[in-house]
Design a protein around this motif. Structure first.
Motif, PDB file in Angstrom:
ATOM      1  N   TRP A 160      25.326  13.057  25.612  1.00 45.83           N
ATOM      2  CA  TRP A 160      26.620  13.270  25.738  1.00 45.83           C
ATOM      3  C   TRP A 160      26.979  13.531  24.171  1.00 45.83           C
ATOM      4  O   TRP A 160      26.438  13.038  23.114  1.00 45.83           O
ATOM      5  CB  TRP A 160      27.239  12.462  26.241  1.00 45.83           C
ATOM      6  CG  TRP A 160      27.211  10.726  25.584  1.00 45.83           C
ATOM      7  CD1 TRP A 160      27.938  10.201  24.589  1.00 45.83           C
ATOM      8  CD2 TRP A 160      26.142   9.994  25.632  1.00 45.83           C
ATOM      9  NE1 TRP A 160      27.336   9.422  24.376  1.00 45.83           N
ATOM     10  CE2 TRP A 160      26.277   8.890  24.855  1.00 45.83           C
ATOM     11  CE3 TRP A 160      25.041  10.065  26.677  1.00 45.83           C
ATOM     12  CZ2 TRP A 160      25.318   7.751  25.104  1.00 45.83           C
ATOM     13  CZ3 TRP A 160      24.080   8.861  26.727  1.00 45.83           C
ATOM     14  CH2 TRP A 160      24.094   7.810  25.896  1.00 45.83           C
ATOM     15  N   GLY A 161      28.353  14.145  23.942  1.00 45.52           N
ATOM     16  CA  GLY A 161      28.969  14.228  22.436  1.00 45.52           C
ATOM     17  C   GLY A 161      28.174  15.370  21.676  1.00 45.52           C
ATOM     18  O   GLY A 161      27.729  16.338  22.236  1.00 45.52           O
TER      19      GLY A 161
ATOM     20  N   ASP B  31      20.886  15.013  32.025  1.00 52.23           N
ATOM     21  CA  ASP B  31      22.418  15.354  32.273  1.00 52.23           C
ATOM     22  C   ASP B  31      22.917  15.939  30.776  1.00 52.23           C
ATOM     23  O   ASP B  31      23.150  14.857  30.210  1.00 52.23           O
ATOM     24  CB  ASP B  31      23.009  14.291  32.873  1.00 52.23           C
ATOM     25  CG  ASP B  31      24.500  14.412  33.286  1.00 52.23           C
ATOM     26  OD1 ASP B  31      24.778  15.618  32.970  1.00 52.23           O
ATOM     27  OD2 ASP B  31      25.015  13.591  33.910  1.00 52.23           O
TER      28      ASP B  31
ATOM     29  N   SER C 206      25.744  17.424  30.908  1.00 55.52           N
ATOM     30  CA  SER C 206      27.177  17.953  31.409  1.00 55.52           C
ATOM     31  C   SER C 206      28.242  17.354  30.060  1.00 55.52           C
ATOM     32  O   SER C 206      29.290  18.005  30.393  1.00 55.52           O
ATOM     33  CB  SER C 206      27.715  17.434  32.704  1.00 55.52           C
ATOM     34  OG  SER C 206      27.646  16.062  32.733  1.00 55.52           O
ATOM     35  N   ARG C 207      28.087  16.250  29.497  1.00 60.00           N
ATOM     36  CA  ARG C 207      29.081  15.973  28.738  1.00 60.00           C
ATOM     37  C   ARG C 207      28.537  16.228  27.024  1.00 60.00           C
ATOM     38  O   ARG C 207      29.214  15.696  26.141  1.00 60.00           O
ATOM     39  CB  ARG C 207      29.214  14.265  28.927  1.00 60.00           C
ATOM     40  CG  ARG C 207      29.813  14.037  30.102  1.00 60.00           C
ATOM     41  CD  ARG C 207      29.962  12.566  30.502  1.00 60.00           C
ATOM     42  NE  ARG C 207      29.074  11.606  29.680  1.00 60.00           N
ATOM     43  CZ  ARG C 207      29.255  10.459  29.556  1.00 60.00           C
ATOM     44  NH1 ARG C 207      30.081   9.995  30.208  1.00 60.00           N
ATOM     45  NH2 ARG C 207      28.177   9.736  28.935  1.00 60.00           N
ATOM     46  N   VAL C 208      27.909  17.144  26.883  1.00 58.68           N
ATOM     47  CA  VAL C 208      27.875  17.626  25.460  1.00 58.68           C
ATOM     48  C   VAL C 208      28.771  18.492  24.884  1.00 58.68           C
ATOM     49  O   VAL C 208      29.061  19.595  25.810  1.00 58.68           O
ATOM     50  CB  VAL C 208      26.285  18.262  25.484  1.00 58.68           C
ATOM     51  CG1 VAL C 208      25.772  18.856  23.983  1.00 58.68           C
ATOM     52  CG2 VAL C 208      25.039  17.326  25.846  1.00 58.68           C
ATOM     53  N   THR C 209      29.266  18.081  23.929  1.00 60.05           N
ATOM     54  CA  THR C 209      30.209  18.944  23.170  1.00 60.05           C
ATOM     55  C   THR C 209      29.839  19.766  22.180  1.00 60.05           C
ATOM     56  O   THR C 209      30.579  20.869  21.784  1.00 60.05           O
ATOM     57  CB  THR C 209      31.441  18.020  22.932  1.00 60.05           C
ATOM     58  OG1 THR C 209      30.697  16.974  21.792  1.00 60.05           O
ATOM     59  CG2 THR C 209      31.919  17.297  23.789  1.00 60.05           C
TER      60      THR C 209
END
Length: 83
Positions: free
Chosen positions: A2-3, A30, A32-35
């Motif tokens: 993530w991030g 997962d 999905s929350r990688v920016t």
């Protein structure tokens, strides 16, 4: 994941990589929350997939954002990562 996935996460990525394969189970990342992801993050994904193949374990990238899909496609690595 993530991030922001970049070189600053090198130590955490190494630990995650080691832990993922100790369990001898398929690996699902997962994303999905990688920016943001840089070349070090892409290199981590490639390394994860290649080690998985060597160990006979499936590595799947779940719900990657467009930035990751585009980067893998541009580098012609999209076939390496199952989705």
């Amino acid at each position: 994941m993530w991030g922001e996935v970049d070189i600053a996460l090198r130590n955490q990525a190494s630990a995650a990589l080691a832990g993922a394969f100790q369990r001898d189970l398929p690996v699902v990342v997962d994303a999905s929350r990688v920016t943001f992801i840089d070349s070090a993050g892409i290199a981590f994904l490639v390394q994860l997939c290649r080690i998985g193949q060597d160990e006979g374990l499936q590595v799947t990238l779940h719900d990657p954002p467009t930035t990751i899909r585009d980067a893998l496609r541009t580098l012609e690595l999209d076939s390496l990562v199952a989705r």
